[in-house]
Design a protein around this motif. Sequence first.
Motif, PDB file in Angstrom:
ATOM      1  N   UNK A  12     -13.747  38.633 -23.000  1.00 45.89           N
ATOM      2  CA  UNK A  12     -15.045  38.070 -23.400  1.00 45.89           C
ATOM      3  C   UNK A  12     -15.072  37.650 -24.869  1.00 45.89           C
ATOM      4  N   UNK A  13     -13.887  37.625 -25.516  1.00 40.90           N
ATOM      5  CA  UNK A  13     -13.818  37.279 -26.943  1.00 40.90           C
ATOM      6  C   UNK A  13     -12.922  36.062 -27.195  1.00 40.90           C
ATOM      7  N   UNK A  14     -12.607  35.282 -26.177  1.00 42.88           N
ATOM      8  CA  UNK A  14     -11.724  34.133 -26.339  1.00 42.88           C
ATOM      9  C   UNK A  14     -12.349  33.106 -27.290  1.00 42.88           C
ATOM     10  N   UNK A  15     -11.484  32.402 -28.009  1.00 46.06           N
ATOM     11  CA  UNK A  15     -11.958  31.351 -28.929  1.00 46.06           C
ATOM     12  C   UNK A  15     -12.082  30.015 -28.194  1.00 46.06           C
ATOM     13  N   UNK A  16     -13.192  29.340 -28.440  1.00 41.37           N
ATOM     14  CA  UNK A  16     -13.409  28.035 -27.831  1.00 41.37           C
ATOM     15  C   UNK A  16     -13.622  27.006 -28.944  1.00 41.37           C
ATOM     16  N   UNK A  17     -12.891  25.926 -28.866  1.00 38.84           N
ATOM     17  CA  UNK A  17     -12.998  24.863 -29.872  1.00 38.84           C
ATOM     18  C   UNK A  17     -14.011  23.812 -29.439  1.00 38.84           C
ATOM     19  N   UNK A  18     -14.641  23.204 -30.444  1.00 38.34           N
ATOM     20  CA  UNK A  18     -15.527  22.093 -30.152  1.00 38.34           C
ATOM     21  C   UNK A  18     -14.701  20.877 -29.723  1.00 38.34           C
ATOM     22  N   UNK A  19     -15.387  19.890 -29.196  1.00 35.62           N
ATOM     23  CA  UNK A  19     -14.692  18.745 -28.609  1.00 35.62           C
ATOM     24  C   UNK A  19     -13.782  18.028 -29.596  1.00 35.62           C
ATOM     25  N   UNK A  20     -14.211  17.912 -30.869  1.00 33.72           N
ATOM     26  CA  UNK A  20     -13.429  17.160 -31.853  1.00 33.72           C
ATOM     27  C   UNK A  20     -12.614  18.065 -32.775  1.00 33.72           C
ATOM     28  N   UNK A  21     -12.513  19.364 -32.472  1.00 35.38           N
ATOM     29  CA  UNK A  21     -11.776  20.292 -33.324  1.00 35.38           C
ATOM     30  C   UNK A  21     -10.347  20.478 -32.851  1.00 35.38           C
ATOM     31  N   UNK A  22      -9.423  20.521 -33.821  1.00 35.08           N
ATOM     32  CA  UNK A  22      -8.047  20.928 -33.525  1.00 35.08           C
ATOM     33  C   UNK A  22      -7.914  22.434 -33.752  1.00 35.08           C
ATOM     34  N   UNK A  23      -8.387  22.884 -34.914  1.00 29.78           N
ATOM     35  CA  UNK A  23      -8.467  24.309 -35.226  1.00 29.78           C
ATOM     36  C   UNK A  23      -9.795  24.549 -35.935  1.00 29.78           C
ATOM     37  N   UNK A  24     -10.393  25.732 -35.722  1.00 30.70           N
ATOM     38  CA  UNK A  24     -11.567  26.110 -36.509  1.00 30.70           C
ATOM     39  C   UNK A  24     -11.133  27.012 -37.661  1.00 30.70           C
ATOM     40  N   UNK A  25     -12.101  27.512 -38.430  1.00 29.23           N
ATOM     41  CA  UNK A  25     -11.766  28.310 -39.616  1.00 29.23           C
ATOM     42  C   UNK A  25     -10.969  29.551 -39.244  1.00 29.23           C
ATOM     43  N   UNK A  26     -11.397  30.251 -38.174  1.00 23.27           N
ATOM     44  CA  UNK A  26     -10.696  31.480 -37.778  1.00 23.27           C
ATOM     45  C   UNK A  26      -9.249  31.175 -37.392  1.00 23.27           C
TER      46      UNK A  26
END
Length: 546
Positions: free
Chosen positions: A479-493
């Motif tokens: 329940x803690x998986x990371x999900x990227x936005x549509x235009x993101x390659x990587x987020x800050x985390x």
Amino acid sequence: MHSVRILFCLVFFAPGVAFGQHSLDSLMIRLDAAIENHLVYTSQKEERIQAFKEKLKTVERNSIEEYKINAELYNEYRPYICDSAIYYKNRNIEIAKLLKNTELQYESELQLADLMASTGMYLEAVDLIISINREKVPEHLLEEYYNTYKHVYSELAFYTQDKAGAEKYWKISSKYADSLNLELTPADKLYYTVEEDNLRNSGKLEESLKVNDTILAKYSLGTREFAITAYTRSLTYRKLKDVDNEKYYLALSALSDILSATKDHASLWMLAEILYKENDMERAYNYIRFSWSETVFYNARLRSLQSAGILSLIDLTYQATIEKKNKQLKNYLFLTSTLGILLAIALFFIYAQMRRLSETRKYLQEANTSLKKLNTELQQVNQQLQVVNRDLSESDHIKEVYVGHFIKLCSTYIDKMDGFRRMVNKKLTTGHISELVTITRSQEMMEAEFEELYRNFDKAFLRIFPHFVEKVNELLADDEKMELKEDELLNVELRILALIRLGISNSSQIAEFLRYSVNTIYNYRAKIKSRAVSRDEFEDLLIQIR
């Protein structure tokens, strides 16, 4: 043990320690230790700054008391963080105007113009200094007025690419230098500094050193003034071609800079260049790397441009280090081959003994046991070599990808700088100075460039580790998986995790790259670990992602 070593450094590097008694070798050892413990001195600087900020909360806004505390904060930030120093000096100009105190206004404007000239903000420095009415400058500020004019135009002359413009700026600088010389007396603080520069520039080097002795005796090791004086002395020794003394005073200046938490300095990278030429690769690399991190922390445009040439030296030093490691690897391979030959010889004798002593099964079993043991050791050596080869291959791949992106970015930024130059030239030519000032004060261009930098970083990293996001999610709870936005390659985390995977585990370095505070990076890392299936092993498992 570490706390004892820090305590030792605090005592050993106390300002009262006499510097003349130390040889160059011992001084370099002291410098190495200071670099290792530089965060101690940075922490002391931050404590002083925080104390002034707390005091600032207790005084009335726009009062003379706030002006005085802001002046103290400016003095702390001046060699530490450029942007903050500019902020507090601008704040004091506002207060002086509200108080209708022209003397305080001119004092702050002169100091701000001098800082801007030192950090490459030439247009702003010129606009500010020409706005000062010479007729209204108080008598006690005339020295600073002439000296600031001299400094601003000498910087313009030195860094302009236009030869005719340079000659014009040198003439203006010389004019104000003459006025300054007429104004100064031996009782003035600037007198001996100007006298030393004049003697050195006119070739009277021994006399220049004697004046420097007078200045150096006034200050203690661990102050910015001492660092600057030691640095100017090294320039004289450079003209005398006395390399040992040049290195000594550059090292002394760099040591004083570190002890005073000064980030705006040149001594250390100049010392590194000399050490590089002398083939002291390890120290040269360590000094340049540290100096570059200090330059980035100071955050001045001119300092970054001045340090750009250092990058090539870093690369050369890095290549030399890699070459040294490759040489060591070849030695290990040679040793392994020798052991293999010896093993073959041993097997030959074992085989001969087996034929001769075939009647005794006991000897045969012992020989067989020895053979199995040697075979196991060979397999272990082979496995270790496979790990080394794999790591070298991955390192070469990472280097190839990032060097390619770096070259592409350099080309792109050169084109952008050229376009910006043409736009600035056009605005200047057409007289649209106000538009140009508005453009250069805007942060939008800088923010866009950082976004482009991060996007290029993301692309380069995902090219090396295309399944990185999926692999990270495998280490996190369901329940803690990371999900990227549509235009993101990587987020800050994910960028923080990517930097850790590349071997950059220091939170301070991660914070500098991502433009966050160190505390923010600590919080991110702790939050991500709390989401992991195995918190204690999370970063170790992260490093193993291929």
